[in-house]
Scaffold this motif. Structure first.
Motif, PDB file in Angstrom:
ATOM      1  N   LEU A 321      45.406  42.122  27.773  1.00  0.00           N
ATOM      2  CA  LEU A 321      45.202  43.437  27.960  1.00  0.00           C
ATOM      3  C   LEU A 321      43.995  43.867  28.698  1.00  0.00           C
ATOM      4  N   ALA A 322      43.449  43.006  29.546  1.00  0.00           N
ATOM      5  CA  ALA A 322      42.476  43.297  30.296  1.00  0.00           C
ATOM      6  C   ALA A 322      42.209  42.153  31.248  1.00  0.00           C
ATOM      7  N   PRO A 323      41.985  42.406  32.510  1.00  0.00           N
ATOM      8  CA  PRO A 323      41.919  43.739  33.201  1.00  0.00           C
ATOM      9  C   PRO A 323      43.027  44.363  33.607  1.00  0.00           C
ATOM     10  N   TYR A 324      44.380  43.703  33.130  1.00  0.00           N
ATOM     11  CA  TYR A 324      45.649  44.348  33.414  1.00  0.00           C
ATOM     12  C   TYR A 324      46.315  43.915  32.167  1.00  0.00           C
ATOM     13  N   ARG A 325      47.622  44.542  32.396  1.00  0.00           N
ATOM     14  CA  ARG A 325      48.413  44.244  31.018  1.00  0.00           C
ATOM     15  C   ARG A 325      49.654  43.476  31.112  1.00  0.00           C
ATOM     16  N   LEU A 326      49.811  42.471  30.722  1.00  0.00           N
ATOM     17  CA  LEU A 326      50.919  41.487  31.060  1.00  0.00           C
ATOM     18  C   LEU A 326      51.028  40.593  29.671  1.00  0.00           C
TER      19      LEU A 326
END
Length: 377
Positions: A321-326
Motif C-alpha cells: 500500500l506504500a510507497p506504491y500500490r500493488l
C-alpha cells in the motif's frame, strides 16, 4: 461475434489440452479394476475408483459431444463461404460460441479436479509476529475472504475468533459452505504479507506484517477420520473478548488438543459448551484429514506447489500500500494495481492463475486486465 473470433475456441478445443487419449487409457485401466472379482474387498477404495471413473468418463463424453458439434460448425462455415450466406455464417458463429462456453467449463473442471474440491472449506487465519499490526492485517484478510465468499453466494459461518490485544484478531476460523468452495480457496493457503504506513504508528512509518492462511476441506460424516478419545485433551474456559455478562461468567469455550499430533483447536462462538465442542471436533477432523492427505501425497511424491508457503519468509502474496500500490502473487507472477478491489474480495484472477498452475498448465494464466503492472516488487 465473428466466425474468426469464435473459431479460436474450436482451435483450443481440438489442440489436445485436455489429454483425451490419456483419459481413455485411464478409463480402460479403471474398467479392468472394476471388473476384478475382488473389486469390492475394500469398499472405500472401490468407491474412490468409481468416482474417478465417472468423472473421467463424463469429461470424455463431453469432449466427444462437442467434437460432433464442431464438425457441424465446419459444415456450416463451408456452406456460408460457398453461398456468401450471412445468416448461415451467424449460425456457425453461434455454434462455435457454444463450444467456447463448453471449453471454459471443461477448463474449470480440469482446475478443480481434486477429490474434495466440491466440498465446503474451513479457512483459518493466524496473525504473525508484530502485535497489533499483524493482528489488524489478519482481520483485514478475514474480511477479504468473507467478501469473496459473499460474492460467490456462499454461506459463511464464524467458528472461532480470538480478538487481538488492541485491534484486529489473533486468529479466526470461518466455515465457507458452497459447492467448489474448497477447490477455489485451496489456492489461497500460505503466508500473506502486507506493506503499509501503519495507522498505529504515531511517526507514520512503513511496517511489514504477516499472517498465515490455512485452508481445509470441510469433510462430512461419510469421510472416516479415526480419532481415539484417549488421544484428546479437552479444556473448557471462559470465552474471551467483549460479550457481556454471559460470556464473562460461563465456561462455554472449548479447546481440544490432539495429543499425538499436537494439533489444538478452539471454539467459543456459541453459548453452549456442547455446541462449541462439536464445532471444535469438526475443525479437528478436517485438520487431521488434511495431515493424513499430505502424508499420502508425500509417499507418492506428489506434494503440490503450496507446501512451502506456510513457512515464514516464503510468502505467497504481497499487498503493498506504500510507497506504491500493488498486489503481487509470488507463485504465478500475477500483479494487480487495484489493491482496494482485491482487499474487497476480488480474488478470482489470483485463484485461477494458481489453480491452472497446480493443474499442470503454468502457461495458461489469465490475461492481466487493463491497469495491471509488469514491474517486479
Amino acid at each position: 461475434m465473428s466466425v474468426c473470433r469464435s473459431w479460436r475456441a474450436a482451435w483450443r478445443f481440438s489442440g489436445g489440452i485436455f489429454d483425451i487419449d490419456g483419459k481413455r487409457l485411464r478409463i480402460a485401466e479403471l474398467d479392468q479394476q472394476t471388473g476384478a472379482a475382488d473389486f469390492w474387498t475394500v469398499a472405500d477404495k472401490a468407491q474412490a475408483v468409481l468416482r474417478e471413473q465417472a468423472r473421467i468418463k463424463s469429461a470424455v463424453e463431453t469432449w466427444e459431444s462437442q467434437g460432433k458439434t464442431l464438425e457441424d460448425a465446419k459444415v456450416l462455415i463451408d456452406l456460408a463461404d460457398e453461398a456468401k450466406d450471412e445468416p448461415t455464417a451467424a449460425e456457425a458463429a453461434a455454434t462455435l460460441a457454444g463450444i467456447e462456453g463448453a471449453v471454459s467449463k471443461m477448463e474449470f473442471s480440469r482446475m478443480l479436479s481434486g477429490p474434495y474440491d466440491r466440498n465446503g472449506a474451513l479457512v483459518s487465519i493466524n496473525a504473525g509476529a508484530g502485535g497489533t499490526e499483524s493482528q489488524d492485517w489478519a482481520e483485514m484478510l478475514l474480511r477479504m475472504f468473507s467478501r469473496w465468499a459473499e460474492r460467490k453466494g456462499f454461506k459463511i459461518e464464524e467458528l472461532d475468533r480470538q480478538p487481538g490485544d488492541e485491534a484486529g484478531i489473533k486468529s479466526a476460523t470461518i466455515g465457507v459452505e458452497g459447492e467448489w468452495a474448497y477447490g477455489w480457496l485451496r489456492a489461497e493457503a500460505g503466508v500473506h504479507r502486507l506493506v503499509r504506513i501503519s495507522p498505529y504508528d504515531s511517526q507514520a512509518r512503513r511496517h511489514t506484517s504477516f499472517a498465515s492462511v490455512f485452508i481445509y476441506p470441510d469433510i462430512d460424516e461419510t469421510i472416516k477420520v479415526e480419532i481415539d478419545d484417549k488421544d484428546l485433551r479437552i479444556d473448557v474456559m471462559r470465552s474471551g473478548g467483549a460479550g457481556g455478562q454471559h460470556v464473562n461468567k460461563t465456561e462455554s469455550a472449548v479447546r481440544v488438543t490432539h495429543i499425538p499430533t499436537g494439533i489444538a483447536v478452539h471454539s467459543d462462538g456459541e453459548r453452549s459448551q456442547h455446541k462449541n465442542k462439536a464445532t471444535a471436533m469438526r475443525i479437528l477432523r478436517s485438520k487431521l484429514f488434511e495431515v493424513e492427505q499430505k502424508k499420502q501425497e508425500e509417499k507418492m511424491g506428489n506434494i503440490h506447489a503450496q507446501k512451502k508457503a506456510i513457512e515464514w519468509g516464503s510468502q505467497i502474496r504481497s499487498y503493498v500500500l506504500a510507497p506504491y500500490r500493488l498486489v503481487s502473487d509470488h507463485r504465478t507472477g500475477l500483479k494487480v494495481s487495484n489493491v482496494d478491489a482485491v482487499l474487497d474480495g476480488d480474488l478470482d484472477q489470483f485463484m485461477i492463475a494458481m489453480l491452472l498452475e497446480l493443474a499442470g498448465d503454468p502457461t495458461a494464466k489469465p490475461k492481466p486486465p487493463q491497469g495491471q503492472l509488469d514491474d517486479d516488487l
